[in-house]
Design a protein around this motif. Structure first.
Motif, PDB file in Angstrom:
ATOM      1  N   SER A  79      95.040-103.571  87.021  1.00 47.97           N
ATOM      2  CA  SER A  79      94.356-104.022  85.809  1.00 47.97           C
ATOM      3  C   SER A  79      92.835-104.093  85.977  1.00 47.97           C
ATOM      4  CB  SER A  79      94.905-105.373  85.352  1.00 47.97           C
ATOM      5  OG  SER A  79      94.725-106.372  86.338  1.00 47.97           O
ATOM      6  N   SER A  80      92.358-104.577  87.111  1.00 53.84           N
ATOM      7  CA  SER A  80      90.906-104.694  87.306  1.00 53.84           C
ATOM      8  C   SER A  80      90.238-103.327  87.325  1.00 53.84           C
ATOM      9  CB  SER A  80      90.598-105.448  88.604  1.00 53.84           C
ATOM     10  OG  SER A  80      91.037-106.784  88.524  1.00 53.84           O
ATOM     11  N   ILE A 114      90.207-114.712  88.882  1.00 50.65           N
ATOM     12  CA  ILE A 114      91.517-114.306  89.396  1.00 50.65           C
ATOM     13  C   ILE A 114      91.882-115.140  90.623  1.00 50.65           C
ATOM     14  CG2 ILE A 114      92.762-112.430  90.541  1.00 50.65           C
ATOM     15  CD1 ILE A 114      91.228-110.498  88.683  1.00 50.65           C
ATOM     16  N   LYS A 115      90.922-115.320  91.500  1.00 51.81           N
ATOM     17  CA  LYS A 115      91.170-116.047  92.754  1.00 51.81           C
ATOM     18  C   LYS A 115      91.302-117.547  92.537  1.00 51.81           C
ATOM     19  CE  LYS A 115      89.096-116.955  97.303  1.00 51.81           C
ATOM     20  NZ  LYS A 115      87.946-116.655  98.191  1.00 51.81           N
ATOM     21  N   GLU A 118      93.426-117.997  87.895  1.00 47.67           N
ATOM     22  CA  GLU A 118      94.640-117.278  87.527  1.00 47.67           C
ATOM     23  C   GLU A 118      95.724-117.422  88.598  1.00 47.67           C
ATOM     24  OE1 GLU A 118      95.291-112.706  87.517  1.00 47.67           O
ATOM     25  OE2 GLU A 118      94.542-113.198  85.530  1.00 47.67           O
ATOM     26  N   GLY A 119      95.383-117.161  89.840  1.00 45.25           N
ATOM     27  CA  GLY A 119      96.362-117.257  90.927  1.00 45.25           C
ATOM     28  C   GLY A 119      96.959-118.644  91.074  1.00 45.25           C
ATOM     29  N   PRO A 120      96.110-119.684  91.229  1.00 48.41           N
ATOM     30  CA  PRO A 120      96.638-121.047  91.348  1.00 48.41           C
ATOM     31  C   PRO A 120      97.434-121.497  90.119  1.00 48.41           C
ATOM     32  CG  PRO A 120      94.395-120.970  92.149  1.00 48.41           C
ATOM     33  CD  PRO A 120      94.668-119.634  91.509  1.00 48.41           C
ATOM     34  N   CYS A 163      89.676-110.257  80.878  1.00 51.96           N
ATOM     35  CA  CYS A 163      90.411-110.514  82.116  1.00 51.96           C
ATOM     36  C   CYS A 163      91.080-111.890  82.119  1.00 51.96           C
ATOM     37  CB  CYS A 163      89.447-110.384  83.302  1.00 51.96           C
ATOM     38  SG  CYS A 163      90.242-110.497  84.928  1.00 51.96           S
ATOM     39  N   ILE A 164      90.415-112.877  81.534  1.00 47.51           N
ATOM     40  CA  ILE A 164      90.919-114.251  81.623  1.00 47.51           C
ATOM     41  C   ILE A 164      91.709-114.687  80.392  1.00 47.51           C
ATOM     42  CG2 ILE A 164      88.860-115.329  80.626  1.00 47.51           C
ATOM     43  CD1 ILE A 164      90.877-116.608  83.674  1.00 47.51           C
TER      44      ILE A 164
END
Length: 228
Positions: A79-80, A114-115, A118-120, A163-164
């Motif tokens: 996606s990125s 993302i880091k 999104e991930g957490p 993205c978010i």
């Protein structure tokens, strides 16, 4: 006139939704083709993306049956990577600023969100992550937002916002319904935490992204967002 673009997606995938939102924001023509991730077709893994994940794009070549993609088309995954490709493909869309400093800020925002959020957050939904890490991630993202600005970076919607945004859609569901594999009540607790004045800048940004017609169009099509 742009070459043909076929987006291989899953309608409930947040990563696919990032790309759809960006395409809609760019007013770009594309064909969307749903891939059954529970029963991945052989043609998808052998021709489009050997990793077997969505989203993926077939760009260029003749217009053919999406399930028989042309060898003349270029296949692009992740996606990125696809977001940056679309920003370069449609430079007048503003998906990436022309200013080099702002472009760098967009890339940093994407990598950081993302880091750190999104991930957490997705780990939290799946019962693998902590509530505290989600709150820390939200605080981190809020720290990246500039006062008085409507968008993540600069004065225009960019791939940083695309993205978010799907993550924000899920955040809304979790905080309003308490749905997730976390302990009962923790989603609602997060919702109450975000009502505090110290998160005003973050929640106003979330509300603006959720009101974008591009994301609302995905809502209308999907109706219910799955949780990862």
């Amino acid at each position: 006139m742009s070459e043909q673009l076929t987006l291989y997606l899953h309608k409930l995938s947040p990563y696919s939704q990032k790309i759809e939102v960006a395409l809609i924001e760019a007013n770009a023509p594309y064909r969307g083709h749903h891939v059954d991730l529970s029963n991945k077709p052989e043609w998808f893994t052998s021709i489009v993306n050997p990793v077997g994940k969505v989203p993926a794009v077939a760009y260029g070549g003749p217009i053919v049956d999406p399930e028989n993609p042309s060898p003349l088309s270029t296949k692009i995954a992740e996606s990125s990577v696809i977001l940056e490709f679309l920003a370069d493909l449609y430079p007048d869309s503003g998906l990436l600023p022309k200013d080099l400093v702002l472009r760098a800020k967009v890339r940093f925002f994407n990598d950081a969100t993302i880091k750190h959020m999104e991930g957490p957050f997705y780990d939290f939904i799946l019962g693998r992550g902590s509530y505290e890490n989600v709150v820390k991630g939200i605080e981190f993202v809020q720290g990246l937002l500039e006062e008085g600005k409507d968008f993540a970076v600069g004065d225009h919607y960019t791939i940083a916002d695309a993205c978010i945004s799907p993550c924000f859609a899920r955040l809304k569901i979790v905080t309003e319904t308490d749905i997730g594999k976390f302990p009962v009540g923790m989603g609602s607790k997060l919702g109450e935490e975000l009502k505090k004045p110290k998160f005003t800048k973050f929640t106003k940004y979330v509300d603006r992204m959720l009101e974008r017609p591009s994301l609302k169009q995905i809502y209308d099509e999907v109706r219910v967002f799955s949780l990862p």
